[in-house]
Design a protein around this motif. Structure first.
Motif, PDB file in Angstrom:
ATOM      1  N   ARG A  84      48.348  37.157  -2.868  1.00 31.76           N
ATOM      2  CA  ARG A  84      48.195  37.260  -1.008  1.00 31.76           C
ATOM      3  C   ARG A  84      46.351  38.293  -0.929  1.00 31.76           C
ATOM      4  N   VAL A  85      46.558  38.735  -2.084  1.00 28.44           N
ATOM      5  CA  VAL A  85      45.114  39.691  -2.260  1.00 28.44           C
ATOM      6  C   VAL A  85      44.501  38.537  -2.218  1.00 28.44           C
ATOM      7  N   GLY A  86      44.351  37.759  -2.969  1.00 26.69           N
ATOM      8  CA  GLY A  86      43.371  37.576  -3.438  1.00 26.69           C
ATOM      9  C   GLY A  86      42.659  36.529  -1.734  1.00 26.69           C
ATOM     10  N   ARG A  87      43.818  35.933  -1.580  1.00 26.21           N
ATOM     11  CA  ARG A  87      43.846  35.311  -0.349  1.00 26.21           C
ATOM     12  C   ARG A  87      43.119  36.102   0.452  1.00 26.21           C
ATOM     13  N   LEU A  88      43.420  37.350   1.282  1.00 24.45           N
ATOM     14  CA  LEU A  88      43.012  38.180   2.178  1.00 24.45           C
ATOM     15  C   LEU A  88      41.880  38.215   1.725  1.00 24.45           C
ATOM     16  N   THR A  89      41.560  38.916   0.330  1.00 24.92           N
ATOM     17  CA  THR A  89      39.695  39.778   0.153  1.00 24.92           C
ATOM     18  C   THR A  89      39.165  38.307   0.364  1.00 24.92           C
ATOM     19  N   PHE A  90      38.769  38.024  -0.222  1.00 23.25           N
ATOM     20  CA  PHE A  90      38.137  36.129  -0.400  1.00 23.25           C
ATOM     21  C   PHE A  90      38.375  35.404   0.670  1.00 23.25           C
ATOM     22  N   SER A  91      39.179  35.787   1.834  1.00 23.47           N
ATOM     23  CA  SER A  91      39.382  34.734   1.890  1.00 23.47           C
ATOM     24  C   SER A  91      37.181  34.133   2.882  1.00 23.47           C
ATOM     25  N   GLU A  92      37.737  33.200   3.160  1.00 19.55           N
ATOM     26  CA  GLU A  92      36.349  32.346   3.889  1.00 19.55           C
ATOM     27  C   GLU A  92      35.745  33.207   3.816  1.00 19.55           C
ATOM     28  N   ASP A  93      35.734  33.907   5.185  1.00 16.44           N
ATOM     29  CA  ASP A  93      34.466  34.807   6.141  1.00 16.44           C
ATOM     30  C   ASP A  93      34.443  36.318   5.590  1.00 16.44           C
ATOM     31  N   LEU A  94      35.129  36.566   4.926  1.00 14.50           N
ATOM     32  CA  LEU A  94      34.959  38.217   3.749  1.00 14.50           C
ATOM     33  C   LEU A  94      34.249  37.950   2.607  1.00 14.50           C
ATOM     34  N   HIS A  95      34.615  36.204   2.070  1.00  8.19           N
ATOM     35  CA  HIS A  95      34.287  35.874   0.582  1.00  8.19           C
ATOM     36  C   HIS A  95      32.308  36.012   1.169  1.00  8.19           C
ATOM     37  N   ARG A  96      32.353  35.412   2.516  1.00  9.44           N
ATOM     38  CA  ARG A  96      30.357  35.242   2.472  1.00  9.44           C
ATOM     39  C   ARG A  96      29.926  36.524   2.306  1.00  9.44           C
ATOM     40  N   ILE A  97      30.345  37.357   3.563  1.00  5.84           N
ATOM     41  CA  ILE A  97      29.816  38.784   3.359  1.00  5.84           C
ATOM     42  C   ILE A  97      30.481  39.392   1.675  1.00  5.84           C
ATOM     43  N   ASP A  98      31.535  39.242   0.980  1.00  3.81           N
ATOM     44  CA  ASP A  98      31.109  39.664  -0.347  1.00  3.81           C
ATOM     45  C   ASP A  98      30.059  39.570  -1.568  1.00  3.81           C
ATOM     46  N   LEU A  99      29.910  38.168  -1.226  1.00  4.80           N
ATOM     47  CA  LEU A  99      28.736  37.465  -1.656  1.00  4.80           C
ATOM     48  C   LEU A  99      27.201  38.220  -1.714  1.00  4.80           C
ATOM     49  N   ALA A 151      38.140  35.048  -8.032  1.00  7.80           N
ATOM     50  CA  ALA A 151      37.952  35.087  -7.818  1.00  7.80           C
ATOM     51  C   ALA A 151      36.536  35.120  -6.861  1.00  7.80           C
ATOM     52  N   ILE A 152      36.350  35.609  -7.101  1.00  7.26           N
ATOM     53  CA  ILE A 152      34.465  36.402  -7.278  1.00  7.26           C
ATOM     54  C   ILE A 152      33.203  34.870  -7.059  1.00  7.26           C
ATOM     55  N   GLY A 153      33.448  33.984  -7.996  1.00  3.35           N
ATOM     56  CA  GLY A 153      32.936  33.055  -8.998  1.00  3.35           C
ATOM     57  C   GLY A 153      33.318  31.748  -7.721  1.00  3.35           C
ATOM     58  N   ARG A 154      34.322  31.181  -7.423  1.00  5.02           N
ATOM     59  CA  ARG A 154      34.758  30.181  -7.331  1.00  5.02           C
ATOM     60  C   ARG A 154      34.007  29.134  -6.187  1.00  5.02           C
ATOM     61  N   HIS A 155      32.619  29.939  -5.616  1.00  5.52           N
ATOM     62  CA  HIS A 155      32.257  28.851  -4.655  1.00  5.52           C
ATOM     63  C   HIS A 155      30.464  28.784  -5.610  1.00  5.52           C
ATOM     64  N   PHE A 156      30.707  29.651  -6.993  1.00  2.55           N
ATOM     65  CA  PHE A 156      29.443  28.984  -7.607  1.00  2.55           C
ATOM     66  C   PHE A 156      29.915  27.698  -8.905  1.00  2.55           C
ATOM     67  N   ILE A 157      31.297  27.210  -8.796  1.00  2.00           N
ATOM     68  CA  ILE A 157      31.782  26.145  -8.808  1.00  2.00           C
ATOM     69  C   ILE A 157      30.912  24.556  -8.643  1.00  2.00           C
ATOM     70  N   VAL A 158      30.453  23.591  -9.018  1.00  2.00           N
ATOM     71  CA  VAL A 158      29.676  22.821  -8.917  1.00  2.00           C
ATOM     72  C   VAL A 158      30.608  21.856  -9.784  1.00  2.00           C
ATOM     73  N   ALA A 159      30.755  21.910 -11.126  1.00  2.00           N
ATOM     74  CA  ALA A 159      31.137  20.759 -11.653  1.00  2.00           C
ATOM     75  C   ALA A 159      32.635  19.873 -10.778  1.00  2.00           C
ATOM     76  N   ASP A 160      32.107  18.859 -11.614  1.00  2.00           N
ATOM     77  CA  ASP A 160      33.253  17.820 -11.472  1.00  2.00           C
ATOM     78  C   ASP A 160      34.653  18.014 -12.106  1.00  2.00           C
ATOM     79  N   HIS A 161      35.510  17.749 -11.654  1.00  2.00           N
ATOM     80  CA  HIS A 161      36.605  17.716 -12.209  1.00  2.00           C
ATOM     81  C   HIS A 161      37.424  16.462 -12.135  1.00  2.00           C
TER      82      HIS A 161
END
Length: 180
Positions: A84-99, A151-161
């Protein structure tokens, strides 16, 4: 015409920060974004530094204080609280500001000091939660660090899975970290 509220100026500043960094936070630009003249700004703030400080206060409040209070109120087991903390803290809108704040902190020691304090608080929460079902201090620290980095770095992952989306892989990694 209704007066533009302090909160709207702060919100416009946070949006500008997320879009273009601290250099994008200009009174004239924010006034244009809000469709007002810049004169109203000075009715709320003594200048740009005051706005920047209040923006950081708002980010801290939203992404840490409100989140921890909500998680405490809603309860649940430690793994559910971490999710829950991860979902709330790093929601799309807050994560952009955090970065954006993380990038800003690389060039401004006062922002870096605040970010360090907030990150220490976030890591403290993770250590407490992981420590409630793990006894090895090394494992507590490792899982806390990995969960925070994910949580912080997930947006920097561009590798294929192959066979997975990035979201799937991040979720799987998070669930792996939450295993007893």
């Amino acid at each position: 015409m209704a007066r533009t509220t302090r909160a709207r100026w702060i919100e416009a500043g946070l949006e500008a920060l997320a879009e273009g960094g601290p250099d994008a936070i200009r009174v004239e630009t924010l006034a244009a974004r809000l469709g007002v003249t810049k004169g109203g700004f000075y009715g709320h703030f003594d200048g740009r530094p005051a706005l920047l400080a209040e923006m950081l206060d708002e980010w801290e409040h939203r992404s840490t204080r409100e989140v921890l209070a909500q998680v405490e109120t809603e309860g649940g087991d430690p793994a559910d609280r971490i999710r829950r903390v991860g979902r709330l803290t790093f929601s799309e809108d807050l994560h952009r500001i955090d970065l954006a704040i993380r990038a800003w902190a690389r060039h401004d020691e006062s922002v870096a000091a605040r970010l360090r304090r907030i990150d220490n608080e976030r890591m403290g929460f993770l250590r407490t939660m992981f420590g409630s079902f793990i006894t090895d201090p090394d494992e507590i620290e490792a899982r806390s660090t990995l969960a925070f980095a994910l949580a912080i770095g997930r947006h920097f992952i561009v590798a294929d899975h192959p066979g997975y989306t990035t979201r799937d892989v991040v979720r799987l990694a998070g669930e792996h970290l939450l295993r007893p």
